[in-house]
Design a protein around this motif. Structure first.
Motif, PDB file in Angstrom:
ATOM      1  N   TYR A  53      -7.041   5.273  -8.351  1.00 15.48           N
ATOM      2  CA  TYR A  53      -6.326   6.634  -8.556  1.00 15.48           C
ATOM      3  C   TYR A  53      -5.893   6.107 -10.490  1.00 15.48           C
ATOM      4  O   TYR A  53      -5.896   7.164 -10.962  1.00 15.48           O
ATOM      5  CB  TYR A  53      -4.990   6.887  -8.130  1.00 15.48           C
ATOM      6  CG  TYR A  53      -5.109   8.290  -7.191  1.00 15.48           C
ATOM      7  CD1 TYR A  53      -5.684   9.241  -6.863  1.00 15.48           C
ATOM      8  CD2 TYR A  53      -5.043   7.229  -5.641  1.00 15.48           C
ATOM      9  CE1 TYR A  53      -5.750   9.779  -5.454  1.00 15.48           C
ATOM     10  CE2 TYR A  53      -5.401   7.621  -4.785  1.00 15.48           C
ATOM     11  CZ  TYR A  53      -5.772   9.408  -4.783  1.00 15.48           C
ATOM     12  OH  TYR A  53      -6.032   9.859  -2.919  1.00 15.48           O
ATOM     13  N   GLU A  54      -4.982   4.994 -10.839  1.00 15.21           N
ATOM     14  CA  GLU A  54      -5.390   4.197 -11.639  1.00 15.21           C
ATOM     15  C   GLU A  54      -6.149   4.050 -12.576  1.00 15.21           C
ATOM     16  O   GLU A  54      -6.617   5.078 -13.977  1.00 15.21           O
ATOM     17  CB  GLU A  54      -5.103   2.915 -11.934  1.00 15.21           C
ATOM     18  CG  GLU A  54      -2.965   2.909 -11.223  1.00 15.21           C
ATOM     19  CD  GLU A  54      -3.206   3.143 -10.387  1.00 15.21           C
ATOM     20  OE1 GLU A  54      -4.333   2.886  -9.032  1.00 15.21           O
ATOM     21  OE2 GLU A  54      -1.818   2.710  -9.440  1.00 15.21           O
TER      22      GLU A  54
ATOM     23  N   LEU B  92     -11.964   0.449  -0.958  1.00 11.60           N
ATOM     24  CA  LEU B  92     -10.522  -0.199  -0.968  1.00 11.60           C
ATOM     25  C   LEU B  92      -9.630   0.436   0.325  1.00 11.60           C
ATOM     26  O   LEU B  92      -9.878   1.114   1.208  1.00 11.60           O
ATOM     27  CB  LEU B  92      -9.671   0.781  -2.018  1.00 11.60           C
ATOM     28  CG  LEU B  92     -10.516   0.262  -3.462  1.00 11.60           C
ATOM     29  CD1 LEU B  92      -9.746   1.450  -5.039  1.00 11.60           C
ATOM     30  CD2 LEU B  92     -10.111  -1.207  -4.192  1.00 11.60           C
ATOM     31  N   ASP B  93      -8.751  -0.266   0.954  1.00 13.60           N
ATOM     32  CA  ASP B  93      -7.690  -0.119   2.278  1.00 13.60           C
ATOM     33  C   ASP B  93      -6.508   1.393   1.987  1.00 13.60           C
ATOM     34  O   ASP B  93      -6.526   1.165   0.973  1.00 13.60           O
ATOM     35  CB  ASP B  93      -6.559  -1.393   2.475  1.00 13.60           C
ATOM     36  CG  ASP B  93      -7.279  -2.726   2.883  1.00 13.60           C
ATOM     37  OD1 ASP B  93      -8.801  -1.971   3.486  1.00 13.60           O
ATOM     38  OD2 ASP B  93      -7.366  -3.631   2.787  1.00 13.60           O
ATOM     39  N   GLY B  94      -6.035   2.030   2.919  1.00 14.92           N
ATOM     40  CA  GLY B  94      -5.527   2.170   2.941  1.00 14.92           C
ATOM     41  C   GLY B  94      -5.564   3.498   1.440  1.00 14.92           C
ATOM     42  O   GLY B  94      -6.737   4.520   1.367  1.00 14.92           O
ATOM     43  N   GLU B  95      -4.097   3.624   1.110  1.00 10.53           N
ATOM     44  CA  GLU B  95      -4.008   4.858   0.204  1.00 10.53           C
ATOM     45  C   GLU B  95      -4.437   4.969  -1.504  1.00 10.53           C
ATOM     46  O   GLU B  95      -5.087   5.458  -1.882  1.00 10.53           O
ATOM     47  CB  GLU B  95      -2.522   5.768   0.644  1.00 10.53           C
ATOM     48  CG  GLU B  95      -2.434   6.194   1.320  1.00 10.53           C
ATOM     49  CD  GLU B  95      -2.416   7.621   1.398  1.00 10.53           C
ATOM     50  OE1 GLU B  95      -1.919   8.492   1.022  1.00 10.53           O
ATOM     51  OE2 GLU B  95      -2.848   7.936   2.683  1.00 10.53           O
ATOM     52  N   SER B  96      -4.743   3.531  -1.121  1.00 10.98           N
ATOM     53  CA  SER B  96      -5.412   3.518  -2.838  1.00 10.98           C
ATOM     54  C   SER B  96      -6.864   4.088  -2.959  1.00 10.98           C
ATOM     55  O   SER B  96      -7.663   3.713  -4.289  1.00 10.98           O
ATOM     56  CB  SER B  96      -5.057   2.336  -3.162  1.00 10.98           C
ATOM     57  OG  SER B  96      -5.892   0.785  -2.124  1.00 10.98           O
TER      58      SER B  96
ATOM     59  N   TRP C 183      -0.524  14.576 -10.221  1.00 12.66           N
ATOM     60  CA  TRP C 183      -1.968  15.581 -10.348  1.00 12.66           C
ATOM     61  C   TRP C 183      -2.783  14.744  -8.767  1.00 12.66           C
ATOM     62  O   TRP C 183      -3.236  15.578  -8.190  1.00 12.66           O
ATOM     63  CB  TRP C 183      -2.750  16.002 -11.610  1.00 12.66           C
ATOM     64  CG  TRP C 183      -1.384  16.954 -12.352  1.00 12.66           C
ATOM     65  CD1 TRP C 183      -1.078  16.705 -13.399  1.00 12.66           C
ATOM     66  CD2 TRP C 183      -1.165  18.125 -11.381  1.00 12.66           C
ATOM     67  NE1 TRP C 183      -0.302  18.323 -13.566  1.00 12.66           N
ATOM     68  CE2 TRP C 183      -0.189  19.210 -13.199  1.00 12.66           C
ATOM     69  CE3 TRP C 183      -1.158  19.012 -10.745  1.00 12.66           C
ATOM     70  CZ2 TRP C 183       0.305  19.882 -12.240  1.00 12.66           C
ATOM     71  CZ3 TRP C 183      -0.295  20.330 -10.022  1.00 12.66           C
ATOM     72  CH2 TRP C 183       0.175  20.946 -11.496  1.00 12.66           C
ATOM     73  N   LEU C 184      -3.336  13.951  -9.893  1.00 11.63           N
ATOM     74  CA  LEU C 184      -4.400  13.648  -8.669  1.00 11.63           C
ATOM     75  C   LEU C 184      -4.151  13.015  -7.548  1.00 11.63           C
ATOM     76  O   LEU C 184      -4.522  12.891  -6.560  1.00 11.63           O
ATOM     77  CB  LEU C 184      -5.461  11.771  -9.073  1.00 11.63           C
ATOM     78  CG  LEU C 184      -5.880  12.256 -11.004  1.00 11.63           C
ATOM     79  CD1 LEU C 184      -6.847  10.745 -10.816  1.00 11.63           C
ATOM     80  CD2 LEU C 184      -7.231  13.550 -10.941  1.00 11.63           C
ATOM     81  N   THR C 185      -2.481  12.559  -6.973  1.00 11.16           N
ATOM     82  CA  THR C 185      -2.241  12.396  -5.845  1.00 11.16           C
ATOM     83  C   THR C 185      -1.701  13.439  -5.419  1.00 11.16           C
ATOM     84  O   THR C 185      -1.042  13.634  -4.202  1.00 11.16           O
ATOM     85  CB  THR C 185      -1.148  11.139  -5.639  1.00 11.16           C
ATOM     86  OG1 THR C 185      -0.602  11.260  -7.103  1.00 11.16           O
ATOM     87  CG2 THR C 185      -1.709  10.000  -6.520  1.00 11.16           C
ATOM     88  N   GLN C 186      -1.449  14.302  -5.799  1.00  8.71           N
ATOM     89  CA  GLN C 186      -0.675  15.644  -5.461  1.00  8.71           C
ATOM     90  C   GLN C 186      -0.984  16.548  -4.204  1.00  8.71           C
ATOM     91  O   GLN C 186      -2.352  16.598  -4.105  1.00  8.71           O
ATOM     92  CB  GLN C 186      -1.013  16.851  -6.634  1.00  8.71           C
ATOM     93  CG  GLN C 186       0.030  18.030  -6.402  1.00  8.71           C
ATOM     94  CD  GLN C 186       1.216  17.951  -5.780  1.00  8.71           C
ATOM     95  OE1 GLN C 186       1.759  17.708  -4.443  1.00  8.71           O
ATOM     96  NE2 GLN C 186       2.259  17.234  -6.817  1.00  8.71           N
TER      97      GLN C 186
END
Ligand code: 5AD
Ligand code: FES
Length: 351
Positions: free
Chosen positions: A196-197, A236-240, A9-12
């Protein structure tokens, strides 16, 4: 809900999927805490702080702000205004001032209780058991202490003066619960270094701590802080990296509601700050059921600048009340009567 599902959900990103999340959260909210929105009058009674939190504009190292501490009479006067506006609770919030006269705060709480009968929430940071008991005995009902992030490494980076890391916060929250407070906590969303984790673990921690109140808001960089001035270095880099966005805040509100159905969840001032037009209303339609209108005297408000551009800096208590009443009516909800004790806490105590 499993951790993997929370992360998904968080990455949706799909609007149609997210609409499903908003609908589930709104239904769970209605079924468990109803349509009433409880109002808490927020009194920011002092910006004096001994701590060095890297994100916070009133941290001890910021020499650019003027420090203040309201008197007992001034605080009691604000509580009286909150009562006249029909609020059931006042929240006394301040920096964590190690030199605070703890008896002064006990006397203030007991005066508010005897004069107004309002529920009193404290949000004044980490203290020892005896101090928390002193305030509880004086009549305080609830305590707010956000843990900010459940990731110990990030927690320690952001709180260089913390000795034992985030476990200390969790211990303090459990202590407050044992003393008999209704307890509230929460985190910032999009803190530089937040994955996200980590955010999923924050949400699971809300459930594990069995919170009565959960307050979440976006991180808003403040130039006069170590984090705000060096934001790139921490990101943090990029998508993380979790973004400090409005949408991410709604996701966390909605997931908190689904995981902790009977908890009180405010649509926070930080959310109202990043979307002044609709932040509060959207929060209330995506899980939240509480608003904390500011009742601090206007002359102090701009000095309580934990982040820049904070909503409600120039409005009086009456103006904020009118604003919020209108917003609640506009979404077809009602204003709660009474103290608005968390349904979970009330059930446990047989209230
Ligand atoms: N941006 C957003 N929220 C902040 N807080 C402190 N500093 C900031 C900031 N820069 C939040 C913390 C604290 C609460 C009172 O305000 O979560 O617990
Ligand atoms: Fe303060 Fe809207 S709540 S101006």
């Amino acid at each position: 809900m499993e951790r993997t599902q929370i992360i998904s959900w968080l990455t949706q990103k799909e609007a149609t999927e997210l609409n499903k999340l908003w609908t589930i959260a709104d239904t769970v909210r209605r079924d468990n805490v109803g349509d009433e929105i409880h109002l808490r009058g927020l009194i920011e009674f002092s910006n004096i702080c001994s701590r060095q939190c890297l994100y916070c504009g009133i941290n001890a190292a910021n020499s650019k702000i003027q420090r203040y501490q309201m008197s007992k009479d001034e605080i009691a006067e604000c509580a009286q205004i909150a009562k006249e506006l029909g609020y059931g609770t006042v929240v006394l919030q301040s920096g964590e001032n190690r030199r605070l006269d703890v008896k002064f705060l006990a006397e203030t709480v007991s005066e508010i209780k005897s004069k107004t009968g309002l529920a009193v929430t404290l949000s004044v940071g980490e203290w020892d058991a005896d101090t928390y008991k002193l305030w509880k005995d004086a009549g305080a009902d609830r305590f707010l202490l956000r843990f900010e992030t459940s990731n110990d490494e990030l927690y320690r980076k952001l709180h260089p003066d913390s000795k034992k890391g985030v476990e200390e916060r969790f211990d303090t929250l459990r202590l407050l619960k044992n003393i008999g407070y209704e307890i509230g906590s929460g985190v910032m969303i999009g803190l530089p270094g937040q994955k996200y984790e980590t955010l999923a673990d924050d949400l699971l921690k809300f459930k594990e701590l069995d919170l009565d109140m959960i307050g979440v808001g976006p991180y808003i960089p403040h130039q006069e802080t170590r984090l705000g001035a060096n934001i790139r270095e921490f990101t943090l880099d990029g998508e993380s990296q979790v973004p400090a966005s409005e949408e991410m805040t709604y996701k966390v509100c909605a997931l908190a509601r689904i995981l902790c159905p009977k908890t009180n969840i405010p649509a926070t001032t930080a959310l109202a700050t990043i979307n002044r037009e609709q932040g509060r209303e959207l929060g209330l339609c995506r899980g939240a059921n509480i608003i904390m209108p500011n009742v601090t005297p206007v002359k102090y408000r701009q000095m309580y600048e934990i982040y820049p551009g904070k909503a409600c800096i120039y409005e009086t208590a009456q103006a904020c009340n009118a604003c919020i009443t209108g917003r609640i009516e506009s979404i077809g909800r009602t204003i709660g009567k009474g103290k608005g004790t968390s349904p979970k806490f009330a059930a446990k105590r047989g209230l």
